[in-house]
Design a protein around this motif. Structure first.
Motif, PDB file in Angstrom:
ATOM      1  N   GLN A 190     -57.531   1.957  30.917  1.00 20.90           N
ATOM      2  CA  GLN A 190     -56.947   3.217  30.282  1.00 20.90           C
ATOM      3  C   GLN A 190     -57.638   3.169  28.874  1.00 20.90           C
ATOM      4  O   GLN A 190     -58.152   2.469  28.193  1.00 20.90           O
ATOM      5  N   TRP A 191     -57.805   4.687  28.532  1.00 22.28           N
ATOM      6  CA  TRP A 191     -58.338   5.017  27.282  1.00 22.28           C
ATOM      7  C   TRP A 191     -57.872   6.266  26.820  1.00 22.28           C
ATOM      8  O   TRP A 191     -56.768   6.594  27.136  1.00 22.28           O
ATOM      9  N   ALA A 192     -58.295   6.813  25.494  1.00 20.44           N
ATOM     10  CA  ALA A 192     -57.589   7.773  24.839  1.00 20.44           C
ATOM     11  C   ALA A 192     -57.607   8.853  25.739  1.00 20.44           C
ATOM     12  O   ALA A 192     -56.422   9.709  25.683  1.00 20.44           O
ATOM     13  N   GLY A 193     -58.623   9.439  26.777  1.00 20.39           N
ATOM     14  CA  GLY A 193     -58.520  10.421  27.573  1.00 20.39           C
ATOM     15  C   GLY A 193     -57.368  10.566  28.613  1.00 20.39           C
ATOM     16  O   GLY A 193     -57.231  11.544  29.236  1.00 20.39           O
ATOM     17  N   HIS A 194     -56.763   9.358  28.827  1.00 19.84           N
ATOM     18  CA  HIS A 194     -55.796   9.517  29.765  1.00 19.84           C
ATOM     19  C   HIS A 194     -54.347   9.814  29.112  1.00 19.84           C
ATOM     20  O   HIS A 194     -53.347   9.849  29.926  1.00 19.84           O
ATOM     21  N   VAL A 195     -54.068  10.046  28.057  1.00 24.04           N
ATOM     22  CA  VAL A 195     -52.546  10.116  27.364  1.00 24.04           C
ATOM     23  C   VAL A 195     -52.406  11.472  27.170  1.00 24.04           C
ATOM     24  O   VAL A 195     -52.998  12.239  26.379  1.00 24.04           O
ATOM     25  N   LEU A 220     -48.085   5.458  22.459  1.00 24.69           N
ATOM     26  CA  LEU A 220     -49.590   5.404  23.264  1.00 24.69           C
ATOM     27  C   LEU A 220     -50.249   6.171  22.657  1.00 24.69           C
ATOM     28  O   LEU A 220     -51.640   5.856  22.807  1.00 24.69           O
ATOM     29  N   VAL A 221     -50.002   7.361  22.012  1.00 23.49           N
ATOM     30  CA  VAL A 221     -50.930   8.327  21.382  1.00 23.49           C
ATOM     31  C   VAL A 221     -51.678   7.531  20.237  1.00 23.49           C
ATOM     32  O   VAL A 221     -52.953   7.410  20.050  1.00 23.49           O
ATOM     33  N   GLU A 222     -50.796   6.932  19.571  1.00 23.77           N
ATOM     34  CA  GLU A 222     -51.477   5.958  18.344  1.00 23.77           C
ATOM     35  C   GLU A 222     -52.394   5.167  18.550  1.00 23.77           C
ATOM     36  O   GLU A 222     -53.160   4.760  18.142  1.00 23.77           O
ATOM     37  N   THR A 223     -51.964   4.276  19.689  1.00 26.54           N
ATOM     38  CA  THR A 223     -52.793   3.110  20.263  1.00 26.54           C
ATOM     39  C   THR A 223     -53.979   3.454  21.011  1.00 26.54           C
ATOM     40  O   THR A 223     -54.924   3.022  20.542  1.00 26.54           O
ATOM     41  N   LEU A 224     -53.986   4.375  22.028  1.00 23.72           N
ATOM     42  CA  LEU A 224     -55.050   4.711  22.921  1.00 23.72           C
ATOM     43  C   LEU A 224     -56.011   5.573  22.266  1.00 23.72           C
ATOM     44  O   LEU A 224     -57.040   5.615  22.462  1.00 23.72           O
ATOM     45  N   LEU A 339     -50.239  -4.674  19.167  1.00 26.17           N
ATOM     46  CA  LEU A 339     -51.026  -5.475  18.742  1.00 26.17           C
ATOM     47  C   LEU A 339     -52.487  -5.091  19.130  1.00 26.17           C
ATOM     48  O   LEU A 339     -53.629  -5.113  18.175  1.00 26.17           O
ATOM     49  N   MET A 340     -53.046  -4.172  19.978  1.00 21.30           N
ATOM     50  CA  MET A 340     -54.148  -3.441  20.009  1.00 21.30           C
ATOM     51  C   MET A 340     -54.420  -2.378  18.995  1.00 21.30           C
ATOM     52  O   MET A 340     -55.658  -2.473  18.398  1.00 21.30           O
ATOM     53  N   LYS A 341     -53.473  -1.740  18.619  1.00 23.76           N
ATOM     54  CA  LYS A 341     -53.583  -0.704  17.544  1.00 23.76           C
ATOM     55  C   LYS A 341     -54.116  -1.491  16.257  1.00 23.76           C
ATOM     56  O   LYS A 341     -54.994  -1.288  15.495  1.00 23.76           O
ATOM     57  N   ALA A 342     -53.340  -2.551  15.773  1.00 25.29           N
ATOM     58  CA  ALA A 342     -53.566  -3.459  14.794  1.00 25.29           C
ATOM     59  C   ALA A 342     -54.782  -4.075  14.815  1.00 25.29           C
ATOM     60  O   ALA A 342     -55.613  -4.112  13.775  1.00 25.29           O
ATOM     61  N   ALA A 343     -55.270  -4.531  15.844  1.00 21.87           N
ATOM     62  CA  ALA A 343     -56.755  -5.091  16.013  1.00 21.87           C
ATOM     63  C   ALA A 343     -57.692  -4.251  15.641  1.00 21.87           C
ATOM     64  O   ALA A 343     -58.835  -4.622  15.149  1.00 21.87           O
ATOM     65  N   ALA A 344     -57.581  -2.876  16.386  1.00 28.31           N
ATOM     66  CA  ALA A 344     -58.484  -1.950  16.224  1.00 28.31           C
ATOM     67  C   ALA A 344     -58.749  -1.364  14.931  1.00 28.31           C
ATOM     68  O   ALA A 344     -59.822  -1.037  14.536  1.00 28.31           O
ATOM     69  N   LYS A 371     -64.589  -3.496  21.048  1.00 34.61           N
ATOM     70  CA  LYS A 371     -64.769  -4.750  22.093  1.00 34.61           C
ATOM     71  C   LYS A 371     -63.312  -4.981  22.662  1.00 34.61           C
ATOM     72  O   LYS A 371     -63.368  -5.953  23.199  1.00 34.61           O
ATOM     73  N   LEU A 372     -62.326  -4.122  22.397  1.00 37.05           N
ATOM     74  CA  LEU A 372     -60.956  -4.082  23.109  1.00 37.05           C
ATOM     75  C   LEU A 372     -61.057  -2.999  24.127  1.00 37.05           C
ATOM     76  O   LEU A 372     -61.514  -1.904  24.209  1.00 37.05           O
ATOM     77  N   LYS A 373     -60.356  -3.574  25.177  1.00 38.00           N
ATOM     78  CA  LYS A 373     -59.928  -2.697  26.305  1.00 38.00           C
ATOM     79  C   LYS A 373     -58.565  -3.213  26.802  1.00 38.00           C
ATOM     80  O   LYS A 373     -58.128  -4.321  26.479  1.00 38.00           O
ATOM     81  N   MET A 374     -58.038  -2.209  27.669  1.00 35.96           N
ATOM     82  CA  MET A 374     -56.796  -2.303  28.092  1.00 35.96           C
ATOM     83  C   MET A 374     -56.781  -1.966  29.726  1.00 35.96           C
ATOM     84  O   MET A 374     -57.287  -0.830  29.828  1.00 35.96           O
ATOM     85  N   TYR A 375     -56.269  -2.512  30.255  1.00 36.87           N
ATOM     86  CA  TYR A 375     -55.888  -2.292  32.032  1.00 36.87           C
ATOM     87  C   TYR A 375     -55.157  -1.130  32.140  1.00 36.87           C
ATOM     88  O   TYR A 375     -54.003  -1.160  31.288  1.00 36.87           O
ATOM     89  N   HIS A 376     -55.359  -0.305  32.731  1.00 36.39           N
ATOM     90  CA  HIS A 376     -54.558   0.964  33.169  1.00 36.39           C
ATOM     91  C   HIS A 376     -53.286   0.463  34.101  1.00 36.39           C
ATOM     92  O   HIS A 376     -53.781  -0.306  35.113  1.00 36.39           O
TER      93      HIS A 376
END
Length: 481
Positions: A190-195, A220-224, A339-344, A371-376
């Motif tokens: 999943q990525w920004a375009g999915h939200v 979701l919006v803030e992270t993705l 955690l994803m948002k903080a890392a990015a 370098k960060l990814k997230m399963y949909h």
């Protein structure tokens, strides 16, 4: 008496006239039949699969206007699908759409993709771009009896293959009995375009790793929104730089099973284009058996923290770190998104169990959003529904059951790479080996209700025997060691 006969005759005449009037009124009203019969989806039958290791709403009923449609025929397993023409390699931006897999129901004609759309398959799987695709799937016993949390409806993307491999999994699967389980187009990441509000409403029905249930739209919006580059949309984002002269992507997927102890598989593992690892993957001191490279590290925040606590004594210090390492989150809680948002963004985690923690501790000071990814969550739910539909889903523990993190990693490679070799996954002789390859004394494999490891073990055998993966085993004729 004559008067009575006249009254009876008058009543009979009046009643007849009233009946004729009612019939005329009804005939003047248009019949509510559709102008054309609805198109029927092609049906697939799911074979029952019978299974790696870490710490339903009815199937999309149609709208009311379709409830009078005649019942569809019983779905059967289709013949092997044609492999079609493989498109040349070019990393196009995936285009999101919605793909539904219903229990072989009729689909309203106005909701079907236009007839002039290009289909990649000849036997019922329609792949198009930027539109709603209604794809029929006949799961066994599917229909009104399916519980709400199953949700066999997924977003779809028209993603061209990254290679023109003549001996890749996509071509081989067409010749196996497993073809009925595979859906092309379900996004792995999943990525920004999915939200969108619409997708949030759809996925909020499914809890844990299988949806966005309990995840606020704002979170979701803030992270993705930080996952907005092509690198976040592709699991193998650097293939064009890595490919050299190879026409096929070769991936090694490394579990942490004790079968790897003294296996001397390290050189073979590192010889693949990509090397996947998960959770408590201890490399230092075990390179000869498990290799030294890591291109993709799969984890959830929960399994990462558990690994840090449980395997510190064995030498686990955290996720592998290298220039080629990508970090793939398996989100089953809002803590993964935080955690994803903080890392990015190179900030500390703002709230939740990890509040105040610095992600650089886990991913290094130089980790970038690319370098960060997230399963949909659609992909995780698809894997559960099609490949690992455990009996646990019929128990009170159904909400916590999901494929193990290692299983998600291996099946993601199966849907992305051309050739997959699996090491350190459970095999029928698992009792001969300790739970993990780095344990000095024997520890039996633990079984918990949140994963069905035996079903996963059976699936690995099935995929191996079908020639879709190469599974490392000690005891089997023709084993690739």
């Amino acid at each position: 008496m004559a008067l009575q006969r006249r009254l009876a005759l008058g009543a009979l005449t009046g009643g007849s006239l009233l009946l004729v009037y009612i019939l005329c009124v009804n005939l003047e009203s248009p019949l509510s039949w559709p102008a054309a019969p609805p198109k029927q989806s092609h049906g697939f039958t799911q074979a029952r699969s019978s299974s790696s290791r870490d710490s339903a709403e009815p199937l999309d009923r149609q709208s009311n206007r379709d409830q009078c449609s005649p019942p569809p025929p019983t779905p059967t397993l289709p013949p092997g699908l044609s492999s079609g023409t493989m498109e040349p390699e070019h990393p196009l931006t995936p285009t999101p759409e919605t793909q539904t897999a219903t229990a072989a129901e009729h689909t309203p004609a106005e909701n079907n993709a236009p007839d002039n759309s290009k289909s990649r398959f000849k036997s019922g799987v329609e792949e198009t771009g930027s539109r709603v695709v209604n794809q029929g799937l006949g799961l066994q016993d599917a229909g009104p009896t399916e519980p709400p949390f199953i949700g066999d409806k997924y977003m779809s993307e028209d993603v061209p293959p990254q290679t023109n491999c003549s001996d890749g999994i996509r071509r081989r699967v067409n010749q196996t009995a497993l073809i009925g389980r595979f859906l092309e187009g379900v996004p792995v990441l999943q990525w920004a375009g999915h939200v969108t509000r619409e997708q949030h409403q759809r996925l909020s029905r499914y809890p844990g790793a299988h949806g966005w249930g309990g995840i606020e739209y704002k979170t979701l919006v803030e992270t993705l929104s930080v996952l907005n580059s092509s690198a976040n949309r592709w699991l193998l984002d650097d293939w064009t730089e890595r490919r050299t002269t190879s026409e096929c992507i070769r991936c090694a997927v490394v579990g942490n099973g004790g079968i790897l102890k003294d296996s001397k598989n390290g050189k073979d593992i590192d010889g693949h284009h990509y090397v996947f690892r998960t959770n408590g993957a201890i490399i230092e001191g075990f390179e000869q058996d498990v290799g030294s490279r890591t291109t993709h590290y799969t984890f959830s925040t929960n399994t990462l923290m558990n690994s840090m606590r449980s395997y510190a004594g064995a030498g686990y210090k955290g996720p592998p770190m290298s220039e080629e390492t990508r970090y793939v989150f398996l989100p089953d809680h809002d803590r993964d998104y935080l955690l994803m948002k903080a890392a990015a963004t190179h900030t500390r985690v703002e709230r939740g169990p990890e509040k105040g923690k610095d992600p650089a501790k886990y991913f290094g000071q130089d980790v970038s959003a690319e370098k960060l990814k997230m399963y949909h969550p659609d992909f995780i739910r698809y894997l559960r529904n099609r490949f690992l539909r455990s009996k646990a889903l019929k128990t009170r523990y159904k909400d916590i059951y999901r494929p193990s993190t290692g299983a998600v990693m291996l099946l993601a490679a199966l849907h992305t790479c051309d050739q997959v070799s699996a090491y350190g996954f459970m095999t029928p002789d698992f009792k001969n080996y300790s739970d993990h390859y780095y344990e000095k004394s024997y520890h039996p494999v633990g079984f918990f209700i949140n994963h069905d490891l035996r079903m996963e073990m059976s699936l690995w055998q099935e995929l191996h025997q079908a020639g879709l993966i190469r599974l490392y085993m000690h005891e089997e004729v023709g084993n690739h060691k």
